[in-house]
Write a protein that holds these residues in place. Structure first.
Motif, short mmCIF file in Angstrom:
data_model
loop_
_atom_site.label_atom_id
_atom_site.label_comp_id
_atom_site.label_asym_id
_atom_site.label_seq_id
_atom_site.Cartn_x
_atom_site.Cartn_y
_atom_site.Cartn_z
N ARG A 1 0.81 -1.21 0.00
CA ARG A 1 0.00 0.00 0.00
C ARG A 1 0.85 1.27 0.00
O ARG A 1 0.48 2.27 -0.63
N ARG A 2 2.00 1.23 0.68
CA ARG A 2 2.84 2.43 0.77
C ARG A 2 3.35 2.88 -0.60
O ARG A 2 3.74 4.04 -0.78
N ASP A 3 3.36 1.96 -1.57
CA ASP A 3 3.87 2.28 -2.90
C ASP A 3 2.77 2.69 -3.88
O ASP A 3 3.09 3.04 -5.02
N TRP A 4 1.54 2.66 -3.47
CA TRP A 4 0.45 2.98 -4.39
C TRP A 4 0.56 4.37 -5.01
O TRP A 4 0.34 4.52 -6.22
N PRO A 5 0.90 5.41 -4.23
CA PRO A 5 1.03 6.74 -4.87
C PRO A 5 2.10 6.75 -5.96
O PRO A 5 1.89 7.37 -7.02
N ALA A 6 3.22 6.07 -5.72
CA ALA A 6 4.28 6.02 -6.73
C ALA A 6 3.79 5.30 -7.98
O ALA A 6 4.04 5.75 -9.11
N TYR A 7 3.08 4.19 -7.80
CA TYR A 7 2.55 3.46 -8.95
C TYR A 7 1.52 4.30 -9.70
O TYR A 7 1.40 4.20 -10.93
N GLY A 8 0.78 5.10 -8.99
CA GLY A 8 -0.18 5.98 -9.64
C GLY A 8 0.52 6.99 -10.54
O GLY A 8 0.08 7.25 -11.67
N LEU A 9 1.64 7.55 -10.06
CA LEU A 9 2.40 8.50 -10.88
C LEU A 9 3.02 7.82 -12.09
O LEU A 9 3.05 8.39 -13.18
N ILE A 10 3.54 6.60 -11.90
CA ILE A 10 4.11 5.87 -13.03
C ILE A 10 3.03 5.62 -14.08
O ILE A 10 3.27 5.80 -15.28
N SER A 11 1.85 5.21 -13.63
CA SER A 11 0.76 4.95 -14.54
C SER A 11 0.37 6.20 -15.33
O SER A 11 0.20 6.17 -16.55
N LEU A 12 0.22 7.31 -14.63
CA LEU A 12 -0.13 8.56 -15.30
C LEU A 12 0.93 8.96 -16.31
O LEU A 12 0.62 9.51 -17.37
N GLY A 13 2.20 8.68 -15.97
CA GLY A 13 3.30 9.11 -16.83
C GLY A 13 3.52 8.25 -18.05
O GLY A 13 3.53 8.75 -19.18
#
Length: 289
Positions: free
Chosen positions: A64-76
């Motif tokens: 869960r702690r990595d979800w924000p980072a994965y969200g940014l990768i996905s958007l990018g």
């Protein structure tokens, strides 16, 4: 070979894979709508990534702690770069012109690495990086009588999106294998990419020519998945800012693909700009982080 050199070598393998993305996108758009190419490639790659995670018996959902980072990768890299670059090509940007504009990407990635990954390159690094950026800016303006066009602005959006995705992915790859990072990103994006892809497939015309199918296959398998495996591993080992500068070689590689596959012709200014950034990447590789 030391860790930094390993990172540079791995990153270059990723660049080699990415260098064919723009020509492959042009091929794909011969038979598929630009939006379908942009989103559909992620849906196909997502199912491949899901299969790989299951085969390796790795949890589908990351911590869960990595979800924000994965969200940014996905958007990018899942949505931003494919959509912006595809629309730029659809609006008339040549592959060679778009390739040279994308050479600004390493500078943007280096800036993101400072902001998000805590890297602090030496002054020589930034001087070479700025020189490469100035060469590309001058090239773009001279090609358009001093005024940026919509395709140019869309390509800027594409490179900024990629810079964010590359930085976050490289940061996560320091403690998670690169193939898992891109796999988790693609799988987490499936709830959005699959229904959009199905809707676009039903609502837009499709002409599955051999060229179109080959291009779609390339951007789905290579550009959207396999290329990220050595790329993220290289950023993690060599440093996001330093290893990321290998992407300055991408314009030359893409120009070769555009000439060989699409028969595009380009003038001395295009070659000069590409060679200028190639010199800059050599300097940045000597400037240790």
């Amino acid at each position: 070979m030391d860790r930094a050199a390993q990172g540079t070598s791995l990153a270059f393998l990723g660049v080699l894979a990415f260098s064919g993305s723009l020509p492959a996108t042009v091929f794909a758009m011969e038979g598929f709508h630009p939006w379908l190419v942009a989103i559909g490639r992620a849906a196909i790659a997502g199912f491949i990534a899901l299969t790989c995670l299951k085969a390796a018996k790795i949890a589908i959902i990351p911590e869960r702690r990595d979800w924000p980072a994965y969200g940014l990768i996905s958007l990018g890299v899942v949505f931003g770069f494919p959509v912006f670059s595809g629309l730029a090509l659809a609006l008339g940007a040549s592959t060679s012109h778009a390739a040279v504009v994308v050479a600004l990407l390493p500078a943007a990635t280096a800036a993101c690495a400072v902001l998000r990954a805590g890297e602090r390159p030496r002054l020589l690094f930034w001087v070479a990086c700025a020189a490469g950026a100035l060469a590309i800016t001058a090239f773009t303006l001279t090609q358009n009588q001093g005024t940026p066009t919509w395709p140019d602005l869309l390509m800027v959006g594409a490179l900024l999106s990629a810079a964010i995705g590359y930085t976050e992915g490289g940061r996560l790859s320091r403690r998670t294998p690169g193939w898992q990072v891109i796999s988790h990103t693609l799988v987490l994006s499936l709830p959005l990419t699959v229904p959009v892809t199905v809707a676009l497939a039903l609502l837009t015309p499709i002409t599955p020519t051999p060229h179109a199918l080959a291009g779609f296959a390339y951007v789905s398998l290579i550009s959207m998945f396999l290329g990220f495996i050595p790329w993220y591993a290289g950023l993690a080992r060599g440093g996001i800012a330093r290893a990321g500068q290998t992407q300055l070689t991408q314009p030359l590689l893409t120009l070769l693909w555009a000439w060989f596959l699409l028969g595009e012709r380009f003038g001395p200014a295009t070659v000069a700009a590409a060679l200028a950034v190639l010199v800059c990447v050599a300097v940045t590789q000597r400037a240790r982080t």
